[in-house]
Design a protein around this motif. Structure first.
Motif, PDB file in Angstrom:
ATOM      1  N   ASN A  58       0.834  -1.207   0.000  1.00  0.00           N
ATOM      2  CA  ASN A  58       0.000   0.000   0.000  1.00  0.00           C
ATOM      3  C   ASN A  58       0.866   1.253   0.000  1.00  0.00           C
ATOM      4  N   ARG A  59       1.935   1.240   0.771  1.00  0.00           N
ATOM      5  CA  ARG A  59       2.793   2.427   0.853  1.00  0.00           C
ATOM      6  C   ARG A  59       3.588   2.641  -0.427  1.00  0.00           C
ATOM      7  N   ILE A  60       3.877   1.585  -1.158  1.00  0.00           N
ATOM      8  CA  ILE A  60       4.498   1.755  -2.477  1.00  0.00           C
ATOM      9  C   ILE A  60       3.568   2.557  -3.379  1.00  0.00           C
ATOM     10  N   GLY A  61       2.283   2.209  -3.379  1.00  0.00           N
ATOM     11  CA  GLY A  61       1.322   2.968  -4.171  1.00  0.00           C
ATOM     12  C   GLY A  61       1.178   4.395  -3.696  1.00  0.00           C
ATOM     13  N   GLN A  62       1.145   4.590  -2.387  1.00  0.00           N
ATOM     14  CA  GLN A  62       0.979   5.935  -1.836  1.00  0.00           C
ATOM     15  C   GLN A  62       2.190   6.818  -2.116  1.00  0.00           C
ATOM     16  N   ALA A  63       3.375   6.207  -2.274  1.00  0.00           N
ATOM     17  CA  ALA A  63       4.591   6.976  -2.527  1.00  0.00           C
ATOM     18  C   ALA A  63       4.778   7.310  -4.006  1.00  0.00           C
ATOM     19  N   THR A  64       3.902   6.812  -4.851  1.00  0.00           N
ATOM     20  CA  THR A  64       3.999   7.048  -6.296  1.00  0.00           C
ATOM     21  C   THR A  64       3.176   8.274  -6.675  1.00  0.00           C
ATOM     22  N   ASN A  65       3.781   9.158  -7.471  1.00  0.00           N
ATOM     23  CA  ASN A  65       3.093  10.363  -7.922  1.00  0.00           C
ATOM     24  C   ASN A  65       3.603  10.736  -9.305  1.00  0.00           C
ATOM     25  N   ASP A  66       3.216  11.908  -9.807  1.00  0.00           N
ATOM     26  CA  ASP A  66       3.597  12.304 -11.163  1.00  0.00           C
ATOM     27  C   ASP A  66       5.102  12.418 -11.351  1.00  0.00           C
ATOM     28  N   ALA A  67       5.837  12.676 -10.267  1.00  0.00           N
ATOM     29  CA  ALA A  67       7.284  12.890 -10.380  1.00  0.00           C
ATOM     30  C   ALA A  67       8.110  11.720  -9.857  1.00  0.00           C
ATOM     31  N   HIS A  68       7.463  10.712  -9.289  1.00  0.00           N
ATOM     32  CA  HIS A  68       8.219   9.599  -8.706  1.00  0.00           C
ATOM     33  C   HIS A  68       7.391   8.326  -8.774  1.00  0.00           C
ATOM     34  N   ASN A  69       8.029   7.223  -9.234  1.00  0.00           N
ATOM     35  CA  ASN A  69       7.339   5.945  -9.346  1.00  0.00           C
ATOM     36  C   ASN A  69       8.015   4.940  -8.423  1.00  0.00           C
ATOM     37  N   GLU A  70       7.453   4.781  -7.228  1.00  0.00           N
ATOM     38  CA  GLU A  70       8.039   3.888  -6.225  1.00  0.00           C
ATOM     39  C   GLU A  70       7.933   2.421  -6.636  1.00  0.00           C
ATOM     40  N   ALA A  71       6.870   2.067  -7.362  1.00  0.00           N
ATOM     41  CA  ALA A  71       6.711   0.681  -7.793  1.00  0.00           C
ATOM     42  C   ALA A  71       7.828   0.269  -8.749  1.00  0.00           C
ATOM     43  N   VAL A  72       8.168   1.140  -9.683  1.00  0.00           N
ATOM     44  CA  VAL A  72       9.281   0.843 -10.590  1.00  0.00           C
ATOM     45  C   VAL A  72      10.583   0.767  -9.810  1.00  0.00           C
ATOM     46  N   LEU A  73      10.788   1.691  -8.882  1.00  0.00           N
ATOM     47  CA  LEU A  73      12.006   1.680  -8.078  1.00  0.00           C
ATOM     48  C   LEU A  73      12.132   0.379  -7.282  1.00  0.00           C
ATOM     49  N   PHE A  74      11.044  -0.064  -6.688  1.00  0.00           N
ATOM     50  CA  PHE A  74      11.082  -1.307  -5.912  1.00  0.00           C
ATOM     51  C   PHE A  74      11.396  -2.503  -6.809  1.00  0.00           C
ATOM     52  N   SER A  75      10.740  -2.584  -7.968  1.00  0.00           N
ATOM     53  CA  SER A  75      11.019  -3.705  -8.872  1.00  0.00           C
ATOM     54  C   SER A  75      12.453  -3.670  -9.367  1.00  0.00           C
ATOM     55  N   ASP A  76      13.001  -2.461  -9.548  1.00  0.00           N
ATOM     56  CA  ASP A  76      14.416  -2.341  -9.913  1.00  0.00           C
ATOM     57  C   ASP A  76      15.310  -2.870  -8.792  1.00  0.00           C
ATOM     58  N   ALA A  77      15.004  -2.509  -7.556  1.00  0.00           N
ATOM     59  CA  ALA A  77      15.875  -2.815  -6.423  1.00  0.00           C
ATOM     60  C   ALA A  77      15.856  -4.283  -6.016  1.00  0.00           C
ATOM     61  N   ILE A  78      14.866  -5.044  -6.493  1.00  0.00           N
ATOM     62  CA  ILE A  78      14.879  -6.483  -6.241  1.00  0.00           C
ATOM     63  C   ILE A  78      15.310  -7.265  -7.485  1.00  0.00           C
ATOM     64  N   GLY A  79      15.793  -6.560  -8.496  1.00  0.00           N
ATOM     65  CA  GLY A  79      16.319  -7.208  -9.692  1.00  0.00           C
ATOM     66  C   GLY A  79      15.272  -7.686 -10.668  1.00  0.00           C
ATOM     67  N   LEU A  80      13.993  -7.452 -10.388  1.00  0.00           N
ATOM     68  CA  LEU A  80      12.944  -7.949 -11.273  1.00  0.00           C
ATOM     69  C   LEU A  80      12.951  -7.221 -12.610  1.00  0.00           C
ATOM     70  N   SER A  81      13.193  -5.924 -12.601  1.00  0.00           N
ATOM     71  CA  SER A  81      13.205  -5.154 -13.851  1.00  0.00           C
ATOM     72  C   SER A  81      14.301  -5.665 -14.789  1.00  0.00           C
ATOM     73  N   THR A  82      15.490  -5.882 -14.255  1.00  0.00           N
ATOM     74  CA  THR A  82      16.587  -6.386 -15.084  1.00  0.00           C
ATOM     75  C   THR A  82      16.299  -7.792 -15.575  1.00  0.00           C
ATOM     76  N   LEU A  83      15.728  -8.649 -14.714  1.00  0.00           N
ATOM     77  CA  LEU A  83      15.399 -10.011 -15.133  1.00  0.00           C
ATOM     78  C   LEU A  83      14.421 -10.001 -16.292  1.00  0.00           C
ATOM     79  N   VAL A  84      13.360  -9.204 -16.210  1.00  0.00           N
ATOM     80  CA  VAL A  84      12.372  -9.140 -17.290  1.00  0.00           C
ATOM     81  C   VAL A  84      13.023  -8.622 -18.569  1.00  0.00           C
ATOM     82  N   CYS A  85      13.908  -7.627 -18.420  1.00  0.00           N
ATOM     83  CA  CYS A  85      14.613  -7.088 -19.585  1.00  0.00           C
ATOM     84  C   CYS A  85      15.444  -8.171 -20.274  1.00  0.00           C
ATOM     85  N   LEU A  86      16.211  -8.936 -19.500  1.00  0.00           N
ATOM     86  CA  LEU A  86      17.091  -9.944 -20.085  1.00  0.00           C
ATOM     87  C   LEU A  86      16.311 -11.139 -20.617  1.00  0.00           C
TER      88      LEU A  86
END
Length: 296
Positions: A58-86
């Protein structure tokens, strides 16, 4: 079915979803349920931990706004974004790819500029950087009329949407490759920076005793109909965090050759050290689809 024991739950849930008419939805959701239920069983997830996890999401969603995307940051920080890319580039790891994660700071409406123009729109300290790149297809042929979106953080470590001291769209621009597949621009040498740590992702990093730093890099998004959109980054080769990128985004193919300039600089107003970057990007045939911008 009426559930009698915990072992019944997974099968019942998957059965309830089996009527979805979309084949891909059925496949993805059945696998998701199997894996997330198996995770809960493997770690013997407690009710308190489950409540914490729900609050964290819930707090990931609440921290997301027009200038910041916490969900993308979290997925990046657990390596999921890079895994999906590769998984989706470089033939599932069969070959080294120049693709990389998008990150949370791409904006879709940067201004189009002439090749060789500067992407500085406000005073930005840092060593001048002259970027001269080429785009090729898989056979090494130059690709013209590729729309190339570039963006970077300032040497202070912030993108312009994070920093009231920078002009709108500072260090952002769109270029079109010429008949030789070439595009070029002027910037400043980027510096490494910490990702935002004032939200749930920062809490996770602190709990895991992880540093929040990304190595210095430039972002590039190349788009042309008939070719798979190339989303990538080029990293400064002497950055101290190349081997410990907080979002696991560095691959060998993405380390650039940022050379300290010798002799006469490319522009008359350069006084002091300057750098150049030459890099060749390769695009694969495929569907040209732009990602959804993580911020406005």
């Amino acid at each position: 079915m009426i559930i009698s024991k915990q072992e019944d739950v997974t099968g019942v849930v998957i059965g309830a979803m089996s009527g979805a008419p979309n084949d891909r939805l059925r496949t993805v959701m059945a696998s998701f349920v199997r894996h997330v239920h198996a995770f809960a069983r493997e770690v013997r997830l407690t009710e308190a931990e489950f409540e914490f996890a729900i609050d964290f999401l819930n707090r990931i969603g609440q921290a997301t706004n027009d200038a910041h995307n916490e969900a993308v940051l979290f997925s990046d920080a657990i390596g999921l974004s890079t895994l999906v890319c590769l998984l989706n580039n470089g033939q599932d790891g069969a070959s080294e790819t120049a693709a990389a994660l998008l990150g949370p700071f791409w904006r879709a409406n940067a201004p189009q500029m002439e090749n060789g123009a500067s992407i500085l729109r406000s005073p930005t300290p840092g060593a001048p950087l002259f970027v001269d790149c080429n785009i090729r297809d898989g056979q090494g042929r130059p690709m013209s009329n590729v729309r190339v979106d570039v963006w970077q953080a300032s040497p202070s470590g912030m993108y312009e949407n994070q920093d009231a001291g920078q002009a709108d769209m500072n260090l952002r621009g769109v270029f079109i490759s010429d008949e030789n597949g070439r595009f070029s621009f002027r910037s400043v040498k980027p510096a490494g920076y910490p990702v935002p740590t004032d939200g749930p992702t920062g809490e996770m990093l602190a709990a895991q005793k992880r540093h929040p730093y990304r190595p210095a890099h430039l972002h590039v998004l190349a788009y042309k109909p008939g070719f798979k959109t190339l989303i990538t980054q080029v990293f400064v080769d002497d950055d101290q965090h190349l081997e410990s990128d907080v979002v696991f985004g560095v691959t060998r193919a993405l380390i650039g050759d940022f050379r300290k300039g010798q002799g006469t600089p490319p522009a008359p107003d350069v006084d002091g050290d300057w750098f150049s970057l030459n890099y060749t990007f390769v695009m694969e045939p495929g569907e040209a689809v732009l990602p959804h911008p993580p911020i406005k």
